[in-house]
Design a protein around this motif. Sequence first.
Motif, PDB file in Angstrom:
ATOM      1  N   VAL A  61       0.941 -15.092  48.823  1.00  0.00           N
ATOM      2  CA  VAL A  61       0.999 -14.159  49.944  1.00  0.00           C
ATOM      3  C   VAL A  61       1.312 -14.899  51.242  1.00  0.00           C
ATOM      4  O   VAL A  61       2.135 -14.459  52.044  1.00  0.00           O
ATOM      5  N   VAL A  99       0.394  -8.423  46.556  1.00  0.00           N
ATOM      6  CA  VAL A  99      -0.425  -9.626  46.392  1.00  0.00           C
ATOM      7  C   VAL A  99      -0.164 -10.278  45.034  1.00  0.00           C
ATOM      8  O   VAL A  99      -0.078 -11.495  44.919  1.00  0.00           O
ATOM      9  N   VAL A 148       0.989  -5.614  53.308  1.00  0.00           N
ATOM     10  CA  VAL A 148       0.510  -6.318  52.124  1.00  0.00           C
ATOM     11  C   VAL A 148      -0.181  -5.303  51.208  1.00  0.00           C
ATOM     12  O   VAL A 148      -1.029  -4.534  51.656  1.00  0.00           O
TER      13      VAL A 148
END
Length: 619
Positions: free
Chosen positions: A543, A512, A560
């Motif tokens: 992102v 991130v 992520v």
Amino acid sequence: MQNMRILQLHCDYIEFTPIKKEIKSAEEIDPQSKHLDEVVVAFVAVEDGDNSEVGKKAMNEIAESMKKVGCNKLLLYPYAHLSSKLASPSTALAIIKEMESRSDGLEVHRAPFGWTKSYKLQVKGHPLAENSKTISVGEEKESTSEALKAESKIQSFWHIMTPDGNMHDIDKFNFAKYENLEVLAKYEAAKKRSVDEPPPHVKLMKKLAIADYEPASDAGNMRFFPNGRLIKSLIERYVTEKVVEYGGFEVETPIMYDSHHPSMESYFNRFPARQYNVNSEGKQLFLRFAACFGQFLMAKDFHMSYKNLPLRLYELTRYSFRREQSGELVGLRRLRAFTMPDCHAMCKDMEQAKEEFRKRFDLSRQVIKGLGLDESDFEMAIRFTEEFYNENKSLIEELVKKIGKPVLVEMWKERFFYFVLKWEFNYVDNLGKASALSTDQIDVENGKRYNIEFTDEMNKPQNPIILHNSPSGAVERVIYVLLEKAAKDQREGRKPGLPLWLAPTQVRVIPVKPEFLNYSEKLVENISQHDVRVDLDDRNESVGKSIRDAETEWIRYIIVIGEKEVSATKLSIRDRKSGNVKELTVDELINEIKEETKDKPFLKMNMNRYVSKRPQIMV
RNA sequence: GCCUCGAUAGCUCAGCCUGGUAGAGCGAACGCCUCGUAAGCGUUAGGCCGCGGGAUCGAAUCCCGCUCGAGGCUCCA
């Protein structure tokens, strides 16, 4: 290729006047007007690379056509505008002067070189009065094999065979449930097509940085980027492993052969393909259009007993070359240089050949399935001579039954090719184009032609029957099929993708913020230790942007990494297949991937692990 | 090989019909932003408008030729 260019006009008269020197090296002449009646005017442009050989040939051709029009007076008129890659003035003048001196019984005149001239001429009205020529030496006119010329004379009968073994007329068969078979049947038998857009895989092969055209090569010779090379390598390995499991011995043979080698010359005329020619040290070589020669020549030198048969030789030919007509090349479907897995089996008699043929049929079906295609993705065609059919109905019916749906049948009244039986699996693409993938043939001719011998039970020399099989078809064509299939998914609202074992990147990790880079790097290293192709989007992008990029690259798993993940054991994993984000531990993810790619070869990532370090190949 | 269409920035393309200073988006470089599941913001660089001719005061634009590419035809053992 250099070519002298000539525009030839049969004139009532020509009158020209040198005006001024156009170039420094123009000839020193007296700028007098000249008038000629009943003359053939040849405007000549000498191209870079032309030599006196070309000049000689040009004069022969001019003399030839002048004979036809019954004219004996020739004016050689240097005319640079016919070409954009001219020879240097001195060379051009020398060659033209040489042509002038080679009069050959003609009355030859020449206009001055290097001058701007005004001229007036009147061209005769008959059909042969105007023509243009391009003269080159080295490459003769297209040399085509006898087989290519004779091919059109074959008489074929087309049918549909249903799994119960019955033959149906194509005209009367109900194709309602067999749309693709109908396309194939019409394509093959009726030769009817209607398409006017480029096939979707061409865009995809570029967008996914798999392959592209290489303008500096010949048409149909593609370049493969790291992604494409990786995918090809994986397919090549997979097919090779399967053939070796079946009992094939992998060999390697030369890619070029002497056209005048005795065993080559006759085969040449039995195989209707256009070939690339290479002249070297007085030899006329050609690039192989199949692996057949190499393997046959090799087998000829084996000392074989019937106990050694069947003997299976296998080669992955990178490349085989066929100089298909330029207008016929399309993306990855039809190439001039392609990678062909090619497996030949020498069999002692027809009984053994048929037995082997069955095995290879199963092998091919297995390989096609492993590559990600199922039986609804292709249509089978089977071709045989009438005689073979009458003697071997049960074999043919058995194959059709295994496929479990109607197949296209072509029956030849007489044997024209070297084989008596052949089948192939055809993929029908988004535009209704059919192209062959797997194929196998029973060859009753080349054992003898190549003088391949084994000793039979009676201690007598015999020629084997040879099977020709490609379990997958050309590797490039497999990629074409996978991309066309993906395009179809896309068109019908599903997410397009490649089989996971072929995906250049299987997992992408996206931090991130840069502060999670360190953690992400360790994760990537960990996953990659388990033979998974994983990379790291270390660019300082949002992102959303990173995810979008990963999606357009068709990456199956996106992880992520943020605050949450750093302190928990579960990861947030976006699975492209379902479109959902799910929570898995690293091990669970690795197991899921292992399960889906089991029995498939693995190769390490073929690009820098860090996305920021990669050149951009295609947008 | 034949027919049709095309070629403009690294990529995708607009501009061409109706000639008059070369445009956009993406990408790249640099900066700002520090971001939670499909595009954050700004600045800058980047062009022989495929090549060669022609008509025009003037051509990316009109005309001719060439080269290369795409699609169709033919072909696909």
